[in-house]
Scaffold this motif. Structure first.
Motif, PDB file in Angstrom:
ATOM      1  N   ASN A  76     -47.934 -12.115  12.264  1.00  0.00           N
ATOM      2  CA  ASN A  76     -47.158 -10.808  12.674  1.00  0.00           C
ATOM      3  C   ASN A  76     -46.554 -10.590  11.751  1.00  0.00           C
ATOM      4  O   ASN A  76     -46.146  -9.192  12.005  1.00  0.00           O
ATOM      5  CB  ASN A  76     -45.931 -12.211  12.805  1.00  0.00           C
ATOM      6  CG  ASN A  76     -45.554 -13.242  13.887  1.00  0.00           C
ATOM      7  OD1 ASN A  76     -45.581 -12.679  15.399  1.00  0.00           O
ATOM      8  ND2 ASN A  76     -45.639 -14.471  13.844  1.00  0.00           N
ATOM      9  N   ALA A  77     -47.664 -10.306  10.579  1.00  0.00           N
ATOM     10  CA  ALA A  77     -47.044  -9.215   9.683  1.00  0.00           C
ATOM     11  C   ALA A  77     -47.942  -8.417   8.624  1.00  0.00           C
ATOM     12  O   ALA A  77     -48.293  -7.636   7.479  1.00  0.00           O
ATOM     13  CB  ALA A  77     -46.171  -9.734   8.594  1.00  0.00           C
ATOM     14  N   VAL A  78     -49.721  -9.243   9.542  1.00  0.00           N
ATOM     15  CA  VAL A  78     -50.675  -9.150   8.495  1.00  0.00           C
ATOM     16  C   VAL A  78     -51.251  -7.435   8.965  1.00  0.00           C
ATOM     17  O   VAL A  78     -50.870  -7.059   9.821  1.00  0.00           O
ATOM     18  CB  VAL A  78     -51.813  -9.809   8.837  1.00  0.00           C
ATOM     19  CG1 VAL A  78     -52.514  -9.403  10.406  1.00  0.00           C
ATOM     20  CG2 VAL A  78     -53.106 -10.105   7.941  1.00  0.00           C
ATOM     21  N   THR A  79     -51.275  -6.993   7.662  1.00  0.00           N
ATOM     22  CA  THR A  79     -52.350  -5.854   8.352  1.00  0.00           C
ATOM     23  C   THR A  79     -53.489  -5.216   7.718  1.00  0.00           C
ATOM     24  O   THR A  79     -54.192  -6.268   7.584  1.00  0.00           O
ATOM     25  CB  THR A  79     -52.180  -4.644   6.774  1.00  0.00           C
ATOM     26  OG1 THR A  79     -52.718  -5.184   4.986  1.00  0.00           O
ATOM     27  CG2 THR A  79     -50.774  -4.630   6.728  1.00  0.00           C
ATOM     28  N   VAL A  95     -61.251 -17.578   6.474  1.00  0.00           N
ATOM     29  CA  VAL A  95     -60.149 -16.497   6.564  1.00  0.00           C
ATOM     30  C   VAL A  95     -59.157 -16.756   7.468  1.00  0.00           C
ATOM     31  O   VAL A  95     -60.071 -16.715   8.890  1.00  0.00           O
ATOM     32  CB  VAL A  95     -60.152 -14.883   6.722  1.00  0.00           C
ATOM     33  CG1 VAL A  95     -58.852 -14.251   6.515  1.00  0.00           C
ATOM     34  CG2 VAL A  95     -61.030 -14.820   5.321  1.00  0.00           C
ATOM     35  N   LEU A  96     -57.755 -17.320   8.191  1.00  0.00           N
ATOM     36  CA  LEU A  96     -57.671 -17.402   9.203  1.00  0.00           C
ATOM     37  C   LEU A  96     -56.171 -16.551   9.796  1.00  0.00           C
ATOM     38  O   LEU A  96     -55.357 -16.258   8.885  1.00  0.00           O
ATOM     39  CB  LEU A  96     -56.795 -19.209   9.139  1.00  0.00           C
ATOM     40  CG  LEU A  96     -56.022 -19.443  10.413  1.00  0.00           C
ATOM     41  CD1 LEU A  96     -57.174 -19.488  11.834  1.00  0.00           C
ATOM     42  CD2 LEU A  96     -54.512 -20.557  10.065  1.00  0.00           C
ATOM     43  N   ILE A  97     -56.223 -15.454  10.681  1.00  0.00           N
ATOM     44  CA  ILE A  97     -55.268 -15.093  11.016  1.00  0.00           C
ATOM     45  C   ILE A  97     -54.015 -15.786  11.931  1.00  0.00           C
ATOM     46  O   ILE A  97     -55.104 -16.126  13.613  1.00  0.00           O
ATOM     47  CB  ILE A  97     -55.657 -13.682  11.401  1.00  0.00           C
ATOM     48  CG1 ILE A  97     -56.757 -12.636  10.892  1.00  0.00           C
ATOM     49  CG2 ILE A  97     -54.019 -13.000  11.579  1.00  0.00           C
ATOM     50  CD1 ILE A  97     -57.119 -11.579  11.453  1.00  0.00           C
ATOM     51  N   LEU A 120     -51.143  -9.101  18.048  1.00  0.00           N
ATOM     52  CA  LEU A 120     -52.093  -7.783  18.325  1.00  0.00           C
ATOM     53  C   LEU A 120     -53.255  -8.035  19.821  1.00  0.00           C
ATOM     54  O   LEU A 120     -53.362  -7.789  20.668  1.00  0.00           O
ATOM     55  CB  LEU A 120     -52.950  -7.452  17.411  1.00  0.00           C
ATOM     56  CG  LEU A 120     -53.024  -6.070  17.550  1.00  0.00           C
ATOM     57  CD1 LEU A 120     -52.005  -5.547  18.093  1.00  0.00           C
ATOM     58  CD2 LEU A 120     -53.671  -5.720  16.528  1.00  0.00           C
ATOM     59  N   ILE A 121     -53.450  -9.320  19.214  1.00  0.00           N
ATOM     60  CA  ILE A 121     -54.917 -10.017  20.764  1.00  0.00           C
ATOM     61  C   ILE A 121     -54.447 -10.332  21.902  1.00  0.00           C
ATOM     62  O   ILE A 121     -54.601 -10.613  22.914  1.00  0.00           O
ATOM     63  CB  ILE A 121     -55.790 -11.219  20.040  1.00  0.00           C
ATOM     64  CG1 ILE A 121     -57.457 -11.332  20.533  1.00  0.00           C
ATOM     65  CG2 ILE A 121     -55.098 -12.461  19.641  1.00  0.00           C
ATOM     66  CD1 ILE A 121     -58.308 -11.982  19.857  1.00  0.00           C
ATOM     67  N   GLU A 122     -52.764 -10.661  21.594  1.00  0.00           N
ATOM     68  CA  GLU A 122     -52.323 -11.352  23.024  1.00  0.00           C
ATOM     69  C   GLU A 122     -51.793  -9.814  23.666  1.00  0.00           C
ATOM     70  O   GLU A 122     -51.163 -10.645  24.742  1.00  0.00           O
ATOM     71  CB  GLU A 122     -51.324 -12.297  22.898  1.00  0.00           C
ATOM     72  CG  GLU A 122     -51.506 -13.169  22.345  1.00  0.00           C
ATOM     73  CD  GLU A 122     -50.523 -14.401  22.151  1.00  0.00           C
ATOM     74  OE1 GLU A 122     -49.269 -14.285  22.647  1.00  0.00           O
ATOM     75  OE2 GLU A 122     -50.357 -15.512  20.991  1.00  0.00           O
ATOM     76  N   ILE A 129     -50.149  -3.373  12.191  1.00  0.00           N
ATOM     77  CA  ILE A 129     -51.210  -2.447  12.763  1.00  0.00           C
ATOM     78  C   ILE A 129     -50.869  -1.452  13.594  1.00  0.00           C
ATOM     79  O   ILE A 129     -50.698  -1.387  14.921  1.00  0.00           O
ATOM     80  CB  ILE A 129     -52.440  -3.853  12.955  1.00  0.00           C
ATOM     81  CG1 ILE A 129     -52.400  -4.790  11.774  1.00  0.00           C
ATOM     82  CG2 ILE A 129     -53.232  -3.025  13.374  1.00  0.00           C
ATOM     83  CD1 ILE A 129     -53.477  -5.721  11.953  1.00  0.00           C
ATOM     84  N   ASN A 130     -51.693   0.445  13.208  1.00  0.00           N
ATOM     85  CA  ASN A 130     -51.016   0.859  14.507  1.00  0.00           C
ATOM     86  C   ASN A 130     -52.413   0.505  15.468  1.00  0.00           C
ATOM     87  O   ASN A 130     -53.506   0.281  15.247  1.00  0.00           O
ATOM     88  CB  ASN A 130     -50.359   2.289  13.419  1.00  0.00           C
ATOM     89  CG  ASN A 130     -51.596   2.581  13.020  1.00  0.00           C
ATOM     90  OD1 ASN A 130     -52.773   2.665  12.853  1.00  0.00           O
ATOM     91  ND2 ASN A 130     -50.770   3.370  11.735  1.00  0.00           N
TER      92      ASN A 130
END
Length: 351
Positions: A66-69, A89-91, A96-98, A105-106
């Motif tokens: 929800n806050a990653v760049t 690495v886990l996001i 964004l993928i939903e 992330i623009n």
């Protein structure tokens, strides 16, 4: 990278388990679906397989989706592993993928991320998790093209039975098939719109194990420890009514009302359950197969089996009369002619 996406016939947990054991896990993975318990298991199993436990904090990064760049994702993936085979690495919960826009992330950065996924370093395993997937998104399409996608839905009946059996066995307990069936039915795991998941089941199994002193899990343990849900209680009420055990039906009703359940919700569920029973009764008389019923109704086979149990106890005519009573009671409540809890008691008395 090879595209290893899989048909729904085999559950995702079986596929990823096989790939972990054969050391053939892709370095770009997307896990989504309603079974968070299995998604968590898959992530932890991958970390244990590829990351040295002594260096876990150095080689496993959990990023808040929800806050990653984009820069955070790239920097974490580019960092080399330390005394471990891979860096994981886990996001987690990557909206964004939903298809949900991110403040962090623009659109241009999303394009950069899509491009970066095509050149992930071999020393890194990037895992993305989410509740669902927007398959129209270029991000999803990039993961589908470059990595492996796994949908963690509910377990099928045979897998669920196997899971419960293994959990009891691991704790030195045993359960007869009839008791395991009781656990599944009481839990409401397959009920429509239920939020009962394997997390709930795991907790309930632990309670059943603690409650039962004997080697064999007794039906009483299930009754006293499995939390279940509203659908299951309504089915139990219908079961009591079908056997003319009205006192039991009243007892279930009063327990539900005293626990704060909404009368309109109870009435709607009663209508829904009897509608399913009627539909199955009619289709059985028309000679339709179980598979045809499942396709027409669009509900889980376990719900069909539960509802089919009552079809021999009612005629089509009696089911239609019951449904008409429910519809009339609903109208009487909404027009103020009857008080909701009294109306439900009258319904039980007249069946």
């Amino acid at each position: 990278m090879a595209n290893r996406n899989h048909a729904k016939k085999e559950h995702a947990y079986k596929i990823i388990d096989r790939e972990i054991k054969s050391h053939s896990v892709n370095n770009l993975l997307f896990f989504y679906g309603e079974e968070d318990f299995l998604i968590h298991w898959a992530v932890e199993t991958i970390v244990k397989e590829y990351v040295n436990e002594a260096c876990r904090e150095l080689n496993f990064s959990r990023l808040d989706g929800n806050a990653v760049t984009f820069e955070q994702i790239r920097n974490n993936c580019e960092t080399l592993p330390f005394i471990s085979e891979k860096r994981v690495v886990l996001i987690s919960d990557f909206k964004l993928i939903e298809g949900i826009k991110s403040r962090f992330i623009n659109e241009e950065e999303e394009k950069l991320l899509v491009s970066y996924l095509k050149q992930l370093p071999e020393h890194c395993i990037l895992i993305i998790t989410a509740d669902s997937a927007d398959k129209r998104k270029r991000l999803y399409k990039a993961v589908l093209d470059q990595g492996s996608v796994y949908e963690f839905g509910k377990l099928d009946e045979s897998s669920l039975i196997s899971y419960i059996t293994k959990r009891f066995r691991k704790s030195g307990k045993k359960a007869k098939p009839s008791v395991i069936a009781q656990i599944i039915e009481t839990s409401g795991y397959y009920d429509k719109d239920t939020d009962y998941s394997l997390y709930n089941l795991e907790n309930d199994i632990k309670k059943a194990i603690a409650y039962n002193d004997d080697i064999y899990i007794e039906p009483e343990s299930v009754y006293n420890t499995i939390s279940g849900n509203l659908d299951t209680d309504v089915f139990a009420m219908i079961d009591s009514l079908s056997q003319n055990r009205k006192e039991d039906a009243y007892h279930i009703l009063h327990n539900l009302l005293s626990s704060g359940e909404n009368e309109f919700k109870l009435l709607a569920l009663l209508a829904s359950q009897f509608e399913i029973v009627l539909a199955i009764k009619e289709m059985k008389e028309e000679g339709k197969s179980f598979l045809q019923m499942k396709e027409i109704l669009g509900i889980h086979e376990y719900r069909i089996k539960k509802a089919a149990f009552f079809t021999n106890k009612y005629t089509i005519s009696s089911l239609k009369k019951i449904l008409m009573k429910i519809y009339n009671i609903d109208k009487s409540i909404k027009t103020g002619l009857l008080e909701p809890s009294l109306a439900l008691e009258i319904f039980i008395s007249e069946i």
